[in-house]
Write a protein that holds these residues in place. Structure first.
Motif: not given
Length: 748
Positions: A547-555, A617-620
């Motif tokens: 959920v965190l990843a979806l929210a952050l990357l949507t922003v 790190l993946a989101m980096d």
């Protein structure tokens, strides 16, 4: 965000002396306090509320001598000989006398009197019991134990030590970790094309890591902290610190290569653009590590917060100290101009449309990253299917994942702990190293019923087919608390032992009916309980991360499909990394190559740590790669060209960053501590898979398949999602000035 960081970067360049001075002052202050006032660290992974911990707390209150630290001395005669000789007995007695004379030792038993001698009289053991918990036993007492073994070794006997007092401290900074840093420097030198630029990320990373790790040692005075927590902070802080500085320095040198560029302006823009991605990526790592608190496990919470604090320092260093140092180095970081070779112009005229686009994406220079982008987007569906199938195949061993905590069998084969484990297994059976303790709180049992109730319990425990022996009960003065040793037939890492613990706990009702409470405890039961607690927390943690990843990357990308693709790729990376870790550590492959003494369950908190760290790190890599794609798409509207442009522009830097991560984490694979070894391996493999298979291969393929649809965002979301401007679209036009000759400058 970009506008704020632009001003911040320009301020840091102009006030570079103050910025550098403040960081050095902070490092010196925290360093001095952390070294002189370092708090104690623990090797115990306790979890409040689990049954084994409740039993341990009860023993510490009612039967403190049974919860005190012990050093188990194991003695063995040479093959074919016996300890039942005058010379051997005299050596044993001399050793017992020396052990009893050590300050803090409360009791030492004669193995011949307590019958702790193997049936063939070749192996024996005695517990040197201290009057305090293991973590409070001073180092001087541990050092004195070496003298205890001297008479035995002089008599030709083998003497080894085990027990809670002898648990080794976690050590870092050995040759393997140093090799990882050296490899990182080589990668930086190749990626940046300058030895001066290559040394800069290492320097700034060491500043952040030094403050973070030494600060954690200082906080250990007020917070219970494991040695693993400080090592994890070092491992992650060093890796991200190097990478974050690399991203900004690479962008700065890329801008300096443009004609008329000015150092201060370039440093400010690098801080605004690459720095925005650093802040966002760092925030994801920090949030993911801090989210370990949702597991409800104190030692894991402290571990996550210590690492998160170090990552925060790495981000602050990247957006303040790095631009200040860019200002100090000035023109020395400007790349040398490339001179075109004869004949290139004619060949360029024959290049196809894709080749021209690749050259445009790399500032007029064709690159391997542009060629790679064209290759993976030529047949994107085939690349996607092959990558997914391959990762799922690597993940297959994870189906048999078993969790546990490493014991003495996992210590280096040459260590005294491992040798004592082997001797005890040889002399008393494999289950002896997995000894359980049945703890009975008999407060509610009438005095006249206590002895018959304990006798019935003893008979019940002995009747279980998985029990090899049941020892004599040990009770406190009033008989209200009783501890009964139970020796299984199987070792601590055997699934049959876990099943035995479950069966023994089914007898709670028999004791409860008498008015008492039964607990099954001991180191093996504690490892089982901790693993079960972590396994229960894992689904909640994974859901939170998704959920965190979806929210952050949507922003970040103002898109629905890009975050979804990123999360699915992250889950594939985690599954594949876990599968390979199980294949190596649990199934026993590559043990000799990686110096793994024995196969066993995967460290119980490794999956949670792997998910938390690898998510960040993946989101980096996702942010640095896809932000360049979005930047090009915003300026041109060309979705297909944006994929090639993004990989061509960021591929080299992302590749270098990933190799640095793999080198740093890989250096810890050769640490002697089994927990650090497995964490380093899992993170190195996870980063390699995520960076090179998922981000550099599957992401461009998926983006090519999606085309313009990748950047679709529903109108309702478009109105409520904030625009963080990672690409610097809101920045003013670049200021350029004629380059002022300041005399010849040697560039390394």
């Amino acid at each position: 965000m970009a506008s704020v960081l632009y001003g911040w970067g320009r301020w840091a360049v102009r006030r570079r002396g103050r910025v550098i001075g403040l960081w050095l002052l902070l490092l010196a202050t925290i360093g001095a306090l952390g070294i002189t006032l370092a708090g104690p660290t623990s090797n115990e992974f306790t979890v409040p509320g689990i049954e084994s911990q409740q039993a341990q707390d009860l023993l510490e209150r009612q039967l403190p001598e049974s919860a005190a630290g012990t050093a188990r001395l194991v003695v063995a005669a040479p093959a074919g000989q016996s300890l039942d000789t005058a010379e051997a007995r005299a050596a044993v007695q001399e050793s017992l006398h020396r052990a009893a004379a050590i300050p803090g030792v409360a009791h030492v038993a004669d193995p011949f009197e307590s019958r702790t001698v193997s049936p063939d009289l070749r192996i024996a053991f005695t517990d040197v019991q201290f009057d305090r918990p293991a973590q409070d036993v001073p180092q001087s007492a541990k050092d004195a134990l070496d003298g205890v073994a001297a008479p035995l070794r002089e008599a030709g006997l083998q003497a080894e030590f085990g027990g809670t007092v002898m648990a080794p401290d976690i050590e870092v900074g050995g040759p393997a970790e140093a090799i990882g840093v050296v490899v990182a420097f080589v990668v930086l030198a190749v990626a940046l094309g300058s030895l001066v630029a290559a040394g800069l990320p290492l320097l700034t990373a060491l500043v952040g890591v030094g403050i973070g790790v030494l600060g954690a040692q200082l906080l250990a005075n007020v917070v219970e902290m494991t040695g693993t927590a400080t090592v994890l902070a070092l491992m992650i802080g060093l890796a991200v610190g190097i990478d974050y500085a690399l991203f900004i320095i690479a962008r700065h040198r890329e801008q300096l290569a443009e004609p008329g560029s000015e150092v201060e302006e370039s440093a400010a823009r690098a801080t605004a653009t690459a720095g925005s991605a650093v802040v966002f990526a760092g925030a994801t790592v920090i949030i993911a590590l801090a989210a370990l608190a949702v597991t409800g496990i104190p030692f894991l919470t402290v571990m996550g917060l210590a690492a998160a604090a170090t990552v925060l320092l790495a981000v602050l260093v990247a957006v303040t100290l790095v631009p200040a140092l860019l200002g100090v180095l000035g023109e020395r970081l400007r790349p040398r101009p490339r001179v075109a070779k004869a004949g290139k112009a004619g060949k360029a005229g024959k290049a196809g449309k894709a080749g021209e686009a690749a050259k445009a994406a790399t500032g007029g220079k064709p690159s391997w990253s542009a060629a790679w982008a064209r290759a993976v987007t030529r047949k994107p569906l085939l690349v996607l299917l092959a990558g997914v199938v391959g990762l799922l195949a690597l993940a297959l061993p994870a189906r048999d994942l078993r969790l546990g905590l490493p014991g003495n069998a996992s210590q280096p084969a040459a260590s005294t702990l491992h040798k004592s484990y082997d001797l005890l297994s040889e002399g008393f059976g494999p289950g002896f190293n997995a000894t359980l303790v049945a703890v009975v709180d008999a407060t509610g049992i009438p005095a006249e019923r206590r002895e018959p109730a304990l006798a019935e319990l003893h008979a019940t425990l002995s009747a279980d087919p998985g029990v090899a022996a049941v020892g004599r009960p040990v009770a406190n003065a009033d008989g209200s608390t009783v501890a009964v040793p139970v020796v299984p037939r199987t070792g601590p890492d055997d699934k049959a032992t876990s099943d035995l613990v479950d069966r023994l706990r089914t007898h709670k009702g028999d004791v409860t009916a008498e008015g008492g409470t039964l607990y099954i405890a001991g180191a093996t039961a504690a490892a089982i309980d901790v693993s079960g607690k972590l396994a229960d927390a894992l689904p909640v943690f994974v859901a939170l991360i998704v959920v965190l990843a979806l929210a952050l990357l949507t922003v970040a990308f103002r898109s629905v499909l890009v975050p979804l693709k990123a999360v699915l790729g992250f889950l594939l990376s985690v599954a594949a990394a876990l599968g390979i870790t199980v294949w190596v550590f649990q199934d026993g492959h590559l043990n000799g190559l990686l110096d793994i003494p024995s196969a066993g369950p995967v460290t119980s908190f490794l999956p949670v740590l792997l998910i938390g760290v690898l998510f960040g790190l993946a989101m980096d890599y996702e942010v640095f790669l896809v932000s360049r794609m979005r930047e090009h798409h915003q300026h041109t509207g060309d979705a297909a060209g944006a994929v090639t442009h993004g990989v061509a522009r960021s591929g080299r830097v992302v590749t270098a960053a990933a190799l640095i991560m793999v080198a740093v984490f890989g250096g810890f694979v050769f640490n002697h501590d089994p927990i650090i070894k497995s964490i380093g391996f899992a993170l190195a493999v996870g980063v390699f898979i995520d960076a090179f298979v998922v981000r550099m291969t599957l992401v461009p393929a998926v983006m090519a398949l999606l085309g313009r649809r990748a950047w679709w965002l529903p109108r309702r979301l478009d109105r409520i999602v904030p625009d963080v401007d990672l690409e610097g679209a809101s920045l003013p036009a670049a200021e350029t000035r004629p380059t002022v000759e300041a005399g010849p400058v040697e560039r390394v």
